[in-house]
Design a protein around this motif. Structure first.
Motif, mmCIF file in Angstrom:
data_model
loop_
_atom_site.group_PDB
_atom_site.id
_atom_site.type_symbol
_atom_site.label_atom_id
_atom_site.label_comp_id
_atom_site.label_asym_id
_atom_site.label_seq_id
_atom_site.Cartn_x
_atom_site.Cartn_y
_atom_site.Cartn_z
ATOM 1 N N UNK A 81 -37.470 -5.713 11.614
ATOM 2 C CA UNK A 81 -37.475 -4.628 12.333
ATOM 3 C C UNK A 81 -37.560 -4.914 13.930
ATOM 4 N N UNK A 84 -34.132 -6.050 15.057
ATOM 5 C CA UNK A 84 -33.266 -4.861 15.745
ATOM 6 C C UNK A 84 -33.815 -4.260 16.891
ATOM 7 N N UNK B 165 -38.993 13.628 9.931
ATOM 8 C CA UNK B 165 -38.554 12.472 10.147
ATOM 9 C C UNK B 165 -38.981 11.324 9.410
ATOM 10 N N UNK B 168 -37.635 11.366 6.158
ATOM 11 C CA UNK B 168 -36.141 10.749 5.938
ATOM 12 C C UNK B 168 -36.485 9.324 6.112
ATOM 13 N N UNK B 169 -37.272 8.669 6.779
ATOM 14 C CA UNK B 169 -37.607 7.405 6.441
ATOM 15 C C UNK B 169 -37.870 7.018 4.870
ATOM 16 N N UNK B 172 -34.640 7.120 2.972
ATOM 17 C CA UNK B 172 -33.951 6.108 3.032
ATOM 18 C C UNK B 172 -34.541 4.792 2.549
ATOM 19 N N UNK B 176 -33.142 1.535 -0.085
ATOM 20 C CA UNK B 176 -32.908 0.436 0.413
ATOM 21 C C UNK B 176 -34.005 -0.150 1.736
ATOM 22 N N UNK B 178 -34.845 -3.117 2.654
ATOM 23 C CA UNK B 178 -34.544 -4.113 3.577
ATOM 24 C C UNK B 178 -33.517 -3.508 4.813
ATOM 25 N N UNK B 179 -32.624 -2.873 4.589
ATOM 26 C CA UNK B 179 -31.674 -2.347 5.197
ATOM 27 C C UNK B 179 -32.417 -1.284 6.339
ATOM 28 N N UNK B 180 -33.182 -0.761 5.844
ATOM 29 C CA UNK B 180 -33.960 0.334 6.888
ATOM 30 C C UNK B 180 -34.870 -0.663 7.803
ATOM 31 N N UNK B 181 -35.174 -1.621 7.128
ATOM 32 C CA UNK B 181 -35.928 -2.285 8.410
ATOM 33 C C UNK B 181 -35.154 -3.011 9.289
ATOM 34 N N UNK B 182 -34.057 -3.485 8.896
ATOM 35 C CA UNK B 182 -33.047 -4.160 9.697
ATOM 36 C C UNK B 182 -32.315 -3.264 10.691
ATOM 37 N N UNK B 183 -32.635 -1.953 10.442
ATOM 38 C CA UNK B 183 -32.336 -0.845 11.626
ATOM 39 C C UNK B 183 -33.446 -0.619 12.351
ATOM 40 N N UNK B 184 -34.388 -1.297 12.321
ATOM 41 C CA UNK B 184 -35.510 -1.157 13.180
ATOM 42 C C UNK B 184 -36.864 -0.433 12.958
ATOM 43 N N UNK B 185 -37.002 0.172 11.644
ATOM 44 C CA UNK B 185 -37.797 0.787 11.221
ATOM 45 C C UNK B 185 -38.980 -0.319 10.683
ATOM 46 N N UNK B 186 -40.279 -0.167 11.107
ATOM 47 C CA UNK B 186 -41.306 -0.936 10.613
ATOM 48 C C UNK B 186 -41.480 -0.558 9.175
#
Lengths: 240, 288
Positions: A81, A84, B165, B168-169, B172, B176, B178-186
């Motif tokens: 994170x 990103x 919100x 929604x996190x 999501x 998935x 790991x993908x959510x984390x790769x989008x910048x979510x902690x």
């Protein structure tokens, strides 16, 4: 590792990148760099390590070593994170649309990571189809719409470096053309992009440079002006 | 006749309220963290005991306990997630189940050692004593409160998950992480908060249960088997499914008690077996 020695115009500088999934060693020392505003492709056959290179940059592999400088910041030890938030936007190969979220929830889900993100209006202007489907559940969208959505949501975050994995895969020619126009427009806006593409005809006119990957290593780099001369060689390399 | 039926249905509805609260927490935790939180029953028991200890030794009343206990137990849950559960991430979910099962045994043992096996009673708060005669049955006020409060908390949680919100996190992340984390979510922080919330729900149920059932170290084990059956019937990871199924299972239990009492303890497990045979993902679940 510090910022010293890296020219500021370099958005990404990867040195000696090794990556592993569990016990399997996929990348064997990848070296490449991307300058600000450049569009670069990673070319190679299936299983050569192109997708893994993108995933390793984002920390989506089980282990990685080497150095990944993003805008001069070392990212090899960061959780994904925080990577990103250095301004990296990702379109995964499987598109990664969340099924339990509506199209618009998918679009607005990602946190902002840069200050120049596009507004919803601008995005719906670029991808008019999405506006009509904003209330639909993510998985009710067609493949093309899902791909537009996957692109659109990273544009909203203000990412300056986009990692685009096989964005044309399995899509109708007319949608591929639309995506080509989108990539051109993004390039004019100064975004930096790494394309992993099977579709060389799509990628060739868009990119400034092409890196060839084989068995987890970069084997060659072909700049735009040498491309025409070396097309047969590339076709041989890709096995097409 | 009608009176007896209405009485059993009320008991069923009250049990169902607890099943709903507990299975909701289990479903949220399993959905995001992929952890089968076997300690859920012990955390429910912990909620009841914290309230009882607060009242007995510190003079903290029911209403304060209803607010403070979920906070205290929820924070304990978050510490446990950070220090222990996190280390099992990426491993087979069986390890998480074993760890939480072990924690359950330790907690129950400690409380038996300290407070004995016999139950402690917790008084009904004065505001909710007494009841109303509905004509066909007598409705104790506290029990009506339990049903209303549980349903409100469940629906509130559902709204947060569907409309906000963070929700929604959460949805999501359930698909998935790991993908959510790769989008910048902690995502690691989300794991901790979500586990804490699930545990807080269990503690909240524990406080609500204290005036109805005896506060005993084993009260969680009695209810958790039923709650796991609820989660299987409703579908692992389905939020609305676990709420509806929780209430439904309570009612089925109540009805069976009325029509054929000896079957009341097994009917839920028969339903569970049928669901596993016919719809393995559960009524509301998606197979993954």
């Amino acid at each position: 590792m510090t910022d010293a020695g890296v020219p500021p115009a370099e958005v990404l500088h990867v040195t000696g990148l090794h990556a592993f999934y569990g016990e399997s060693h996929i990348l064997h020392g990848i070296d490449f760099h991307v300058k600000a505003g450049e569009v670069v492709t990673l070319l190679g056959r299936n299983g050569s390590g192109r997708t893994t290179t993108l995933k390793a940059i984002l920390g989506l592999v089980s282990r990685r070593t080497g150095s990944i400088l993003i805008n001069g910041r070392e990212a090899i030890g960061l959780p994904s994170h925080l990577i990103a938030r250095l301004g990296v936007g990702y379109c995964p190969e499987e598109r990664g649309i969340f099924a339990s979220l509506s199209a618009e929830e998918n679009l607005t889900l990602l946190p902002k990571v840069g200050s120049h993100g596009m507004g919803l209006e601008e995005i719906y202007g670029m991808f008019p189809g999405l506006n009509e489907r904003r209330k639909s559940p993510g998985t009710r969208l067609s493949g093309g719409e899902q791909q537009m959505l996957a692109m659109a949501r990273v544009l909203r975050t203000g990412s300056s470096l986009l990692l685009l994995d096989e964005i044309t895969e399995g899509l109708a020619p007319v949608i591929v053309q639309t995506l080509g126009r989108v990539v051109r427009r993004l390039r004019e806006r100064g975004l930096t992009m790494i394309l992993v593409e099977q579709n060389f005809r799509f990628a060739a006119p868009l990119a400034d440079r092409h890196y060839l990957i084989e068995r987890g290593r970069i084997t060659d780099m072909i700049p735009k002006d040498e491309l025409e001369r070396r097309v047969p060689e590339i076709h041989g390399f890709l096995g097409v | 006749m009608l009176q007896a039926l209405a009485g059993q249905l009320l008991v069923g509805l009250i049990n169902g309220s607890f099943y709903a609260l507990l299975s909701l927490g289990l479903a949220v935790i399993f959905g995001l963290l992929n952890v089968v939180n076997f300690a859920h029953g012990a955390q429910y028991m912990l909620g009841a005991f914290v309230a009882w200890i607060g009242l007995t030794y510190l003079g903290i009343g029911y209403w304060w306990a209803l607010v403070l206990t979920p906070l205290v137990v929820g924070v304990l849950g978050m510490v446990f997630e950070r220090l222990c559960l996190r280390r099992l991430q990426g491993l087979d979910p069986l390890y998480g189940l074993l760890l939480t099962f072990g924690v359950t045994l330790v907690l129950e043992g400690l409380f038996q050692n300290a407070f004995g096996i016999s139950g402690n009673s917790y008084p009904v708060p004065s505001l909710l004593q007494g009841g109303t005669n509905l004509g066909f049955m007598f409705l104790p006020r506290y029990r009506a409160w339990v049903v209303v409060a549980s349903v409100a908390v469940c629906l509130g949680s559902w709204l947060v998950i569907e409309k906000t919100r963070f929700g929604a996190y959460l949805r999501a992340g359930t698909e998935n992480p790991p993908l959510l984390q790769a989008f910048g979510v902690n995502v690691p922080v989300m794991f901790t908060v979500t586990y804490g919330y699930g545990v807080a729900l269990a503690a909240f149920a524990g406080v609500m249960a204290a005036p109805i059932y005896q506060v005993t170290p084993l009260m969680g084990s009695n209810v958790i088997m039923m709650v796991f059956a609820v989660v299987v019937i409703g579908g692992m990871g389905s939020i609305l499914g676990s709420i509806v199924t929780g209430l439904g299972v309570g009612l089925i239990e109540g009805l069976t008690k009325f029509f054929y009492a000896p079957a009341a303890d097994v009917v839920v497990f028969v339903v569970m077996a049928l669901v596993l045979l016919l719809r393995p993902a559960g009524f509301f679940g998606r197979s993954r």
